[in-house]
Write a protein that holds these residues in place. Structure first.
Motif, PDB file in Angstrom:
ATOM      1  N   PRO A   1      26.352  28.905  40.657  1.00 42.89           N
ATOM      2  CA  PRO A   1      27.402  28.534  39.688  1.00 42.89           C
ATOM      3  C   PRO A   1      28.067  29.745  39.048  1.00 42.89           C
ATOM      4  O   PRO A   1      29.287  29.780  38.913  1.00 42.89           O
ATOM      5  N   PHE A   2      27.266  30.749  38.652  1.00 46.91           N
ATOM      6  CA  PHE A   2      27.856  31.939  38.042  1.00 46.91           C
ATOM      7  C   PHE A   2      28.693  32.698  39.058  1.00 46.91           C
ATOM      8  O   PHE A   2      29.786  33.184  38.732  1.00 46.91           O
ATOM      9  N   TYR A   3      28.190  32.821  40.281  1.00 44.60           N
ATOM     10  CA  TYR A   3      28.922  33.558  41.311  1.00 44.60           C
ATOM     11  C   TYR A   3      30.285  32.909  41.571  1.00 44.60           C
ATOM     12  O   TYR A   3      31.311  33.602  41.645  1.00 44.60           O
ATOM     13  N   SER A   4      30.328  31.572  41.687  1.00 37.65           N
ATOM     14  CA  SER A   4      31.590  30.868  41.944  1.00 37.65           C
ATOM     15  C   SER A   4      32.547  31.022  40.767  1.00 37.65           C
ATOM     16  O   SER A   4      33.751  31.226  40.949  1.00 37.65           O
ATOM     17  N   ALA A   5      31.995  30.923  39.535  1.00 40.62           N
ATOM     18  CA  ALA A   5      32.845  31.066  38.351  1.00 40.62           C
ATOM     19  C   ALA A   5      33.413  32.477  38.256  1.00 40.62           C
ATOM     20  O   ALA A   5      34.590  32.669  37.944  1.00 40.62           O
ATOM     21  N   GLU A   6      32.577  33.475  38.559  1.00 35.91           N
ATOM     22  CA  GLU A   6      33.047  34.857  38.493  1.00 35.91           C
ATOM     23  C   GLU A   6      34.121  35.117  39.531  1.00 35.91           C
ATOM     24  O   GLU A   6      35.123  35.806  39.251  1.00 35.91           O
ATOM     25  N   GLN A   7      33.964  34.558  40.720  1.00 32.97           N
ATOM     26  CA  GLN A   7      34.970  34.727  41.765  1.00 32.97           C
ATOM     27  C   GLN A   7      36.296  34.092  41.351  1.00 32.97           C
ATOM     28  O   GLN A   7      37.373  34.657  41.581  1.00 32.97           O
ATOM     29  N   ALA A   8      36.211  32.912  40.703  1.00 31.13           N
ATOM     30  CA  ALA A   8      37.434  32.228  40.259  1.00 31.13           C
ATOM     31  C   ALA A   8      38.153  33.047  39.189  1.00 31.13           C
ATOM     32  O   ALA A   8      39.380  33.200  39.224  1.00 31.13           O
ATOM     33  N   TYR A   9      37.375  33.600  38.234  1.00 31.05           N
ATOM     34  CA  TYR A   9      38.028  34.376  37.174  1.00 31.05           C
ATOM     35  C   TYR A   9      38.537  35.706  37.709  1.00 31.05           C
ATOM     36  O   TYR A   9      39.566  36.213  37.258  1.00 31.05           O
ATOM     37  N   ARG A  10      37.833  36.307  38.664  1.00 37.06           N
ATOM     38  CA  ARG A  10      38.309  37.555  39.251  1.00 37.06           C
ATOM     39  C   ARG A  10      39.662  37.340  39.931  1.00 37.06           C
ATOM     40  O   ARG A  10      40.568  38.170  39.820  1.00 37.06           O
ATOM     41  N   SER A  11      39.795  36.214  40.631  1.00 37.69           N
ATOM     42  CA  SER A  11      41.074  35.891  41.260  1.00 37.69           C
ATOM     43  C   SER A  11      42.158  35.697  40.201  1.00 37.69           C
ATOM     44  O   SER A  11      43.299  36.140  40.364  1.00 37.69           O
ATOM     45  N   PHE A  12      41.786  35.040  39.087  1.00 41.54           N
ATOM     46  CA  PHE A  12      42.719  34.831  37.978  1.00 41.54           C
ATOM     47  C   PHE A  12      43.170  36.177  37.402  1.00 41.54           C
ATOM     48  O   PHE A  12      44.361  36.402  37.144  1.00 41.54           O
ATOM     49  N   ALA A  13      42.220  37.105  37.213  1.00 41.16           N
ATOM     50  CA  ALA A  13      42.554  38.413  36.657  1.00 41.16           C
ATOM     51  C   ALA A  13      43.433  39.206  37.608  1.00 41.16           C
ATOM     52  O   ALA A  13      44.382  39.882  37.183  1.00 41.16           O
ATOM     53  N   ASN A  14      43.140  39.133  38.904  1.00 42.93           N
ATOM     54  CA  ASN A  14      43.957  39.858  39.878  1.00 42.93           C
ATOM     55  C   ASN A  14      45.385  39.329  39.934  1.00 42.93           C
ATOM     56  O   ASN A  14      46.318  40.063  40.283  1.00 42.93           O
ATOM     57  N   THR A  15      45.553  38.065  39.581  1.00 42.58           N
ATOM     58  CA  THR A  15      46.888  37.459  39.615  1.00 42.58           C
ATOM     59  C   THR A  15      47.681  37.769  38.352  1.00 42.58           C
ATOM     60  O   THR A  15      48.849  38.166  38.420  1.00 42.58           O
ATOM     61  N   HIS A  16      47.039  37.603  37.188  1.00 41.11           N
ATOM     62  CA  HIS A  16      47.777  37.651  35.923  1.00 41.11           C
ATOM     63  C   HIS A  16      47.727  39.005  35.224  1.00 41.11           C
ATOM     64  O   HIS A  16      48.590  39.282  34.385  1.00 41.11           O
ATOM     65  N   TYR A  17      46.752  39.820  35.524  1.00 38.38           N
ATOM     66  CA  TYR A  17      46.611  41.087  34.806  1.00 38.38           C
ATOM     67  C   TYR A  17      46.969  42.296  35.666  1.00 38.38           C
ATOM     68  O   TYR A  17      46.490  43.404  35.429  1.00 38.38           O
ATOM     69  N   THR A  18      47.824  42.070  36.640  1.00 39.24           N
ATOM     70  CA  THR A  18      48.381  43.172  37.436  1.00 39.24           C
ATOM     71  C   THR A  18      49.907  43.134  37.421  1.00 39.24           C
ATOM     72  O   THR A  18      50.548  43.821  38.208  1.00 39.24           O
ATOM     73  N   GLN A  19      50.471  42.330  36.533  1.00 39.84           N
ATOM     74  CA  GLN A  19      51.918  42.134  36.502  1.00 39.84           C
ATOM     75  C   GLN A  19      52.599  43.145  35.577  1.00 39.84           C
ATOM     76  O   GLN A  19      52.076  43.506  34.523  1.00 39.84           O
ATOM     77  N   LEU A  20      53.780  43.586  36.004  1.00 36.43           N
ATOM     78  CA  LEU A  20      54.629  44.483  35.215  1.00 36.43           C
ATOM     79  C   LEU A  20      56.087  44.128  35.473  1.00 36.43           C
ATOM     80  O   LEU A  20      56.404  43.530  36.508  1.00 36.43           O
TER      81      LEU A  20
ATOM     82  N   GLY B   1      31.270  40.730  37.336  1.00 32.54           N
ATOM     83  CA  GLY B   1      29.980  40.382  36.765  1.00 32.54           C
ATOM     84  C   GLY B   1      29.883  40.636  35.286  1.00 32.54           C
ATOM     85  O   GLY B   1      29.249  39.865  34.558  1.00 32.54           O
ATOM     86  N   LEU B   2      30.489  41.706  34.789  1.00 35.70           N
ATOM     87  CA  LEU B   2      30.403  42.060  33.374  1.00 35.70           C
ATOM     88  C   LEU B   2      31.674  41.736  32.601  1.00 35.70           C
ATOM     89  O   LEU B   2      31.705  41.858  31.381  1.00 35.70           O
ATOM     90  N   GLY B   3      32.729  41.350  33.302  1.00 38.50           N
ATOM     91  CA  GLY B   3      33.963  40.976  32.628  1.00 38.50           C
ATOM     92  C   GLY B   3      34.754  42.193  32.185  1.00 38.50           C
ATOM     93  O   GLY B   3      34.691  43.267  32.790  1.00 38.50           O
ATOM     94  N   TRP B   4      35.504  42.030  31.094  1.00 38.80           N
ATOM     95  CA  TRP B   4      36.373  43.096  30.605  1.00 38.80           C
ATOM     96  C   TRP B   4      35.559  44.129  29.849  1.00 38.80           C
ATOM     97  O   TRP B   4      34.785  43.802  28.948  1.00 38.80           O
TER      98      TRP B   4
END
Length: 760
Positions: A429-448, A570-573
């Motif tokens: 469960p943690f691994y799947s959740a981390e993968q989902a949030y990592r994808s979210f971060a790669n999408t939304h926190y690389t924009q300029l 794994g450790l977040g921000w």
């Protein structure tokens, strides 16, 4: 002296006679004025602060309230009982809709404060909303409907009194408050209010003239109103709104007033101003050395106390992600992203590493109490922190409008955690959740903004920054950190960014002077240009040298700080220090201190859904109420409010009210016509009209006395003209007969007598 006898007519002392207020023209004029003022104030409020409402429903409410209160204030008797009945209906409705009423109040307040923060230097708080996002519009609409009920009552009362100053007092704030914050409401609403004030002011002079509040005054209003409207429309065409510029003297006065208020004691106790960051005002800074936080840490380790993370860079500000962006995470995460490292270490840490879990106690002395200043590695979960709300992945805030002064948080000391995080050892469960949030971060926190992105990519190539694919993320982060540390001179007096220029672009390629906000923003932009998820963060820095022997650290305002955040699987921000002269582990800060820009709102504002890549010149403004946290949404009522039945009920009320109004209008017209015939110059014709009225009364059981019949026959067949006294006698007899007959009739016959035949 002898009295001299004076011959002639003796005239009694002149006496003021209260003017009649039942005139049809007066009623129509008052109705137009009330509708003009209510629609103007409502549209001013909604358009100035971008409130999300249902305009048709509010329009129906305005029409209904106007009709009800004008009827009530037109009554000579039973006015107070009707007002009490309407007040009771208001209270009962407010009780049944209390959830939407209260949450609508919070949403509306949040949006108004958010908009004012965006257009000023002030730090206004935001409050928690316990309602699903889909119900925001309904809640705001219901709250404004309740506000319009009271406003309608007040405006109807002032207009019926024909009081210009009282009317101005009730409506002017809806226009003056936005203008004071350089917010221009929709131009039609401004024209409506100006027309209302101008017409009321002009007709006020007529109210004090010889004809007073009579039908003549009503006709004056009906004539003046279109003339004023045409003048305002013509003025708008001759001087278009988009070409208008505020006079320099007035703008300078406004800025002086704003600066004076901002520096007053009312705002000076807020300490660090946290929230949406307006980079346009990140100019020269000063500090007082006042203690804003007290922190107790048994391990006396350095801390970054996180207050807020900026997600969307617009070129002139850091903004939170729109609420809609988080929809994709609702089913993917079983924990809040701010708890990621705590979740990971709770089952990954070895027994001997459990000592890394420490308890941090924070006392808020003079900082923003609506914000929870949290260390990284947070282990405390939302359910373990009563009185707080975890707002997505961005920040934690107090749910009380008065904030929170003292709180305790559990956190993992990641500075002493030496092992590399291995995600293969964690649960599925943690691994799947981390993968989902990592994808979210790669999408939304690389924009300029696109033009800045291309320029920074070119700059990194010129400066020899390796690509992530070749060197790996860790090496690229180190290279960009070194580049930013050497990219400019640290100073608290860098000046402001020229209008129209991108904040990072100006600092990196031209000015090369700044403090933590400049360096952190530049680092995040460079990291994003290389495809590395990064965010801007701000809060307070606690160095190793701040702690006393008892483990307490007094944090002054100069420790307000900004830094970059990089996503670590794994450790977040995790924080990334990029400002020259900052070394928390050794207690080193810049000699002159480091502070945040004063232009920030106290908490982040929710923004409307927008493109993930705004242009560099695009300033994204808040136009919807602040987003609610996931925990808040889960506790809110799941049932949605359906406006269909309520709108149907309003339409029924309006239809019934319209019918009643038409019946009442017909009665007023017929009574005025009859009274006019009763006072004809030709007294014989007037007497015959009165006798015809007496004949109508006989259908309800009245009997005509012989004297009235004699006068009527004389008027009909005699060559003589009746005197005014004889006509007055006949008229008085008719009125007395009607008033004596009406109370003796049954209820239905009374309605026919008064509203069907209009005999009274």
């Amino acid at each position: 002296m002898k009295e001299q006898n004076q011959a002639g007519i003796l005239l009694s002392r002149p006496a003021w006679k209260n003017p009649k207020r039942g005139s049809l023209s007066i009623l129509l004029a008052d109705m137009l004025l009330v509708l003009l003022s209510l629609f103007g104030t409502a549209q001013c409020l909604v358009s100035a602060f971008s409130l999300s409402v249902k305009p048709l429903f509010l329009s129906l409410c305005i029409a209904l309230f106007t009709f009800l209160f004008l009827v009530v204030f037109s009554l000579k008797r039973w006015r107070l009982p009707f007002l009490l009945a309407l007040s009771a209906a208001y209270c009962v409705t407010a009780y049944f809709l209390r959830t939407y009423f209260l949450q609508g109040f919070v949403l509306t307040t949040n949006q108004i404060l958010s908009t004012m923060s965006t257009h000023s230097r002030f730090d206004f708080p935001q409050f928690r909303v316990d309602l699903p996002v889909g119900e925001y519009t309904n809640a705001c609409t219901i709250f404004l409907a309740f506000v319009l009920f009271f406003l309608s009552c007040y405006i109807c009362w002032t207009v019926r009194r024909h009081s210009f100053w009282l009317s101005l007092l009730g409506t002017a704030p809806f226009l003056l408050v936005p203008l004071g914050f350089t917010i221009t409401p929709a131009w039609p609403s401004v024209l409506m209010l100006l027309a209302f004030w101008a017409t009321l002011l002009f007709s006020r002079f007529c109210a004090h003239s010889s004809f007073g509040r009579t039908s003549a005054a009503g006709r004056v209003v009906l004539l003046v109103l279109p003339a004023v409207g045409l003048c305002l429309v013509g003025m708008s065409l001759l001087i278009p709104q988009d070409t208008y510029t505020r006079p320099a003297a007035i703008e300078e006065l406004r800025k002086d007033l704003e600066s004076g208020i901002y520096q007053s004691s009312l705002f000076s106790t807020q300490g660090g101003t946290l929230g949406r960051v307006n980079l346009n005002t990140a100019g020269n800074r000063e500090y007082t050395g006042q203690t804003v936080l007290r922190v107790k840490n048994p391990d006396k380790t350095p801390l970054y106390l996180h207050a807020f993370s900026g997600s969307v860079y617009t070129g002139v500000s850091w903004e939170p992600l729109p609420d809609s962006s988080y929809a994709e995470l609702e089913d993917a995460l079983y924990f809040n992203p701010q708890n990621m490292s705590g979740q990971f270490l709770s089952f990954y840490a070895l027994p001997e590493e459990q000592s890394l879990l420490v308890e941090i106690e924070i006392q808020n002395v003079a900082a923003n109490r609506n914000c929870i200043y949290a260390p990284y590695g947070l282990a405390s979960r939302p359910e373990e922190l009563p009185g707080t709300a975890f707002v997505h992945d961005a920040y934690i805030r107090a749910t009380s409008p008065f904030g929170m002064a003292n709180y305790t948080l559990q956190t993992w000391d990641l500075t002493r955690f030496s092992r590399t995080a291995d995600l293969e050892l964690v649960s599925e469960p943690f691994y799947s959740a981390e993968q989902a949030y990592r994808s979210f971060a790669n999408t939304h926190y690389t924009q300029l903004p696109q033009n800045l992105l291309e320029k920074l990519q070119w700059y990194c190539i010129q400066m020899g920054i390796p690509s992530v694919e070749i060197a790996g993320q860790e090496a690229v982060v180190r290279a960009i950190t070194d580049l930013v540390l050497s990219s400019g001179e640290y100073t608290l007096s860098p000046g402001t960014t020229p209008e129209g220029r991108d904040f990072v672009d100006y600092f990196l390629f031209e000015n090369h002077k700044g403090y933590c906000v400049h360096f952190a923003s530049t680092a995040v932009a460079l990291l994003r240009s290389q495809g590395i998820p990064a965010r801007y963060a701000e809060g307070y820095a606690v160095t190793a040298g701040d702690y006393g022997e008892d483990g307490w650290a007094d944090i002054p305002d100069r420790h307000a700080h900004a830094w970059a955040e990089v996503y670590t699987p794994g450790l977040g921000w995790q924080p990334l220090e990029v400002t020259p002269g900052i070394q928390l582990s050794t207690g080193e800060l810049n000699e002159s201190g480091d502070v945040l820009p004063e232009e920030s709102s106290s908490l982040p504002e929710s923004k409307p859904e927008s493109s993930s890549e705004p242009s560099s010149s695009e300033v994204t403004s808040s136009s919807s109420p602040v987003e609610t946290s996931s925990s808040a949404s889960s506790t809110a009522e799941s049932a949605s409010f359906d406006f269909g039945p309520l709108s149907a009920i309003l339409l029924v009320f309006l239809s019934a009210g319209g019918g009643i109004f038409l019946v009442a209008l017909r009665r007023v017209i017929l009574l005025k016509r009859r009274e006019k015939r009763f006072h004809l110059v030709n007294t014989n014709q007037a007497a015959l009209a009165i006798y015809a009225y007496l004949t109508d009364l006989t259908a309800f059981g009245a009997s005509i006395n012989p004297r009235s019949e004699e006068l009527a026959l004389k008027a009909k067949f005699s060559p003589h003209i009746l005197t005014q006294d004889e006509v007055e006698e006949l008229r008085s007899d008719a009125h007395k007969m009607a008033r004596a007959l009406y109370p003796t009739l049954p209820v239905f016959r009374k309605l026919v007598f008064k509203y069907g035949k209009c005999l009274l």
